[in-house]
Write a protein that holds these residues in place. Sequence first.
Motif, mmCIF file in Angstrom:
data_model
loop_
_atom_site.group_PDB
_atom_site.id
_atom_site.type_symbol
_atom_site.label_atom_id
_atom_site.label_comp_id
_atom_site.label_asym_id
_atom_site.label_seq_id
_atom_site.Cartn_x
_atom_site.Cartn_y
_atom_site.Cartn_z
ATOM 1 N N GLU A 53 31.485 -7.491 14.855
ATOM 2 C CA GLU A 53 31.463 -8.213 13.596
ATOM 3 C C GLU A 53 32.744 -8.046 12.793
ATOM 4 O O GLU A 53 33.337 -9.002 12.351
ATOM 5 N N ARG A 54 33.199 -6.802 12.600
ATOM 6 C CA ARG A 54 34.414 -6.610 11.823
ATOM 7 C C ARG A 54 35.021 -5.264 12.177
ATOM 8 O O ARG A 54 34.385 -4.409 12.762
ATOM 9 N N GLY A 55 36.259 -5.055 11.791
ATOM 10 C CA GLY A 55 36.945 -3.806 12.095
ATOM 11 C C GLY A 55 36.372 -2.648 11.306
ATOM 12 O O GLY A 55 35.947 -2.802 10.173
ATOM 13 N N ILE A 56 36.335 -1.487 11.920
ATOM 14 C CA ILE A 56 35.873 -0.283 11.257
ATOM 15 C C ILE A 56 36.965 0.769 11.367
ATOM 16 O O ILE A 56 37.397 1.090 12.472
ATOM 17 N N GLU A 57 37.458 1.282 10.249
ATOM 18 C CA GLU A 57 38.453 2.339 10.298
ATOM 19 C C GLU A 57 37.738 3.676 10.418
ATOM 20 O O GLU A 57 36.815 3.968 9.695
ATOM 21 N N ARG A 58 38.196 4.501 11.362
ATOM 22 C CA ARG A 58 37.568 5.798 11.577
ATOM 23 C C ARG A 58 38.656 6.861 11.708
ATOM 24 O O ARG A 58 39.613 6.664 12.440
ATOM 25 N N PRO A 59 38.525 8.017 11.039
ATOM 26 C CA PRO A 59 39.466 9.109 11.279
ATOM 27 C C PRO A 59 39.377 9.558 12.722
ATOM 28 O O PRO A 59 38.364 9.360 13.391
ATOM 29 N N ASP A 60 40.450 10.219 13.206
ATOM 30 C CA ASP A 60 40.472 10.626 14.608
ATOM 31 C C ASP A 60 39.297 11.531 14.955
ATOM 32 O O ASP A 60 38.753 11.480 16.051
ATOM 33 N N GLY A 61 38.873 12.436 14.020
ATOM 34 C CA GLY A 61 37.751 13.307 14.313
ATOM 35 C C GLY A 61 36.486 12.521 14.572
ATOM 36 O O GLY A 61 35.700 12.846 15.459
ATOM 37 N N THR A 62 36.274 11.484 13.792
ATOM 38 C CA THR A 62 35.105 10.634 13.993
ATOM 39 C C THR A 62 35.217 9.890 15.311
ATOM 40 O O THR A 62 34.231 9.732 16.035
ATOM 41 N N ILE A 63 36.420 9.433 15.637
ATOM 42 C CA ILE A 63 36.656 8.764 16.920
ATOM 43 C C ILE A 63 36.255 9.684 18.067
ATOM 44 O O ILE A 63 35.578 9.276 19.012
ATOM 45 N N SER A 64 36.653 10.954 17.979
ATOM 46 C CA SER A 64 36.351 11.887 19.056
ATOM 47 C C SER A 64 34.847 12.071 19.216
ATOM 48 O O SER A 64 34.321 12.062 20.331
ATOM 49 N N ARG A 65 34.148 12.259 18.106
ATOM 50 C CA ARG A 65 32.700 12.445 18.175
ATOM 51 C C ARG A 65 32.026 11.186 18.721
ATOM 52 O O ARG A 65 31.091 11.265 19.519
ATOM 53 N N TRP A 66 32.513 10.040 18.271
ATOM 54 C CA TRP A 66 31.943 8.773 18.731
ATOM 55 C C TRP A 66 32.167 8.584 20.225
ATOM 56 O O TRP A 66 31.284 8.141 20.956
ATOM 57 N N ALA A 67 33.354 8.964 20.707
ATOM 58 C CA ALA A 67 33.697 8.761 22.114
ATOM 59 C C ALA A 67 32.827 9.600 23.046
ATOM 60 O O ALA A 67 32.578 9.214 24.181
ATOM 61 N N PHE A 68 32.345 10.758 22.551
ATOM 62 C CA PHE A 68 31.540 11.640 23.380
ATOM 63 C C PHE A 68 30.056 11.549 23.045
ATOM 64 O O PHE A 68 29.269 12.414 23.412
ATOM 65 N N SER A 69 29.675 10.494 22.349
ATOM 66 C CA SER A 69 28.285 10.343 21.944
ATOM 67 C C SER A 69 27.434 9.853 23.114
ATOM 68 O O SER A 69 27.929 9.452 24.154
ATOM 69 N N GLU A 70 26.148 9.897 22.912
ATOM 70 C CA GLU A 70 25.188 9.381 23.889
ATOM 71 C C GLU A 70 24.411 8.230 23.262
ATOM 72 O O GLU A 70 23.924 8.368 22.139
ATOM 73 N N PRO A 71 24.252 7.091 23.931
ATOM 74 C CA PRO A 71 24.842 6.762 25.232
ATOM 75 C C PRO A 71 26.348 6.560 25.102
ATOM 76 O O PRO A 71 26.848 6.318 24.017
ATOM 77 N N PRO A 72 27.070 6.653 26.209
ATOM 78 C CA PRO A 72 28.521 6.515 26.146
ATOM 79 C C PRO A 72 28.930 5.163 25.565
ATOM 80 O O PRO A 72 28.335 4.135 25.895
ATOM 81 N N PRO A 73 29.918 5.141 24.687
ATOM 82 C CA PRO A 73 30.378 3.865 24.140
ATOM 83 C C PRO A 73 31.157 3.068 25.176
ATOM 84 O O PRO A 73 31.702 3.629 26.126
ATOM 85 N N GLU A 74 31.177 1.780 24.997
ATOM 86 C CA GLU A 74 31.970 0.939 25.879
ATOM 87 C C GLU A 74 33.409 0.911 25.384
ATOM 88 O O GLU A 74 33.677 0.694 24.210
ATOM 89 N N VAL A 75 34.333 1.182 26.263
ATOM 90 C CA VAL A 75 35.748 1.192 25.931
ATOM 91 C C VAL A 75 36.439 0.134 26.777
ATOM 92 O O VAL A 75 36.114 -0.047 27.946
ATOM 93 N N VAL A 76 37.370 -0.586 26.175
ATOM 94 C CA VAL A 76 38.062 -1.643 26.903
ATOM 95 C C VAL A 76 39.545 -1.339 26.993
ATOM 96 O O VAL A 76 40.092 -0.581 26.199
ATOM 97 N N ARG A 77 40.181 -1.931 27.975
ATOM 98 C CA ARG A 77 41.627 -1.824 28.129
ATOM 99 C C ARG A 77 42.272 -3.076 27.558
ATOM 100 O O ARG A 77 41.772 -4.179 27.733
ATOM 101 N N THR A 78 43.391 -2.871 26.897
ATOM 102 C CA THR A 78 44.076 -3.990 26.254
ATOM 103 C C THR A 78 45.568 -3.896 26.531
ATOM 104 O O THR A 78 46.152 -2.814 26.400
ATOM 105 N N GLY A 79 46.173 -4.986 26.885
ATOM 106 C CA GLY A 79 47.610 -5.017 27.113
ATOM 107 C C GLY A 79 48.380 -5.163 25.810
ATOM 108 O O GLY A 79 47.826 -5.504 24.767
#
Length: 337
Positions: A53-79
């Motif tokens: 829906e829209r961009g969400i700004e997250r501090p790096d610490g939140t990014i880390s917790r989110w990345a290791f959350s359950e279920p695993p988040p979907e991550v995409v590759r971008t050129g």
Amino acid sequence: IERGLREPLLRLGDATERVELMQLLTVAVGASERGLKGGERVDAKLSIVENGERGIERPDGTISRWAFSEPPPEVVRTGLEVLAALDAAPSLDPAGFIFHLSRCGSTLLSRLLRQPPGCLVLSEAEIVNKVLLTPSTVLDREDKVQVLRWLLRALGRRRFGDERHLIVKASSWNVLHAELFSEAFPDAGVVWLQRAPAEVIASMVRRPPSWLRVAPADLAPLIGVAEHEVQSLGLVERCALSLVGMLTAAQRLKAPVVDYTDLPDVAWMTVAQEFGLQVTATDVARMHEEARFSAKDGNRRLFNAAADTATPTHAARAAAAQHADALYVSLRSRRLS
């Protein structure tokens, strides 16, 4: 060279095996002209997460917790071509850069400048650090300037339409690469924030920054000694020599200087004007209120100087006097009034 991929990264079953949220930046800038090998790329953590829906700004610490959350988040590759396309979208060029000595009040200053409506503050984005540390065999100087421009404009996108100013607080050691930022955005304002070296060393010894704990090969260029000498240095000496590198780079920067002792008032009295911000009485009142709290505590704890400030030891004062004090005093002559 990979371009425009939109595929999920492999989801590993064990959380400890999953990679932190990473962005694979394909080196697409001038690849054919510069002879870059296909598939060379830069790994860099995202500072912006997009949902549907829209961009969400997250501090790096939140990014880390989110990345290791359950279920695993979907991550995409971008050129990189995605960043190039975003450069044409409504975005803000930085109004100002804050370069600073470590542990000198830069977090407080950035939080104060975030108070006026429409002012975005990007603070020590890890993705920027990754680009700066990328070997020149992968990204040469010209490419780094271009990628920095794309990244900062992407992070400074006008998502809601009321954004008016973008302030970028660099990581402390980024001052060693300050000319790249200036080349990417020659019209942006710049300030240098510093603090008495003995006080900085005391804080660093009390809680060493992550960049000070890197391998000797990575630390040696920062503190100006040979790699084999790094391991023979004590923590206080490593801290002091790292400050010498930053203070020396700050002299080349030729930017107006702000001192830790000038905070918080200097934020609304001079720095805001240096960056072209027109602050109102309401903005100043909000800054005053924000300054009452510990800058690094997300729980809104009132600042306690006795508890939050490390007292310099004799060793810290001696190391500062031997290595860094003269540079610090010299820079104070450019202090903003």
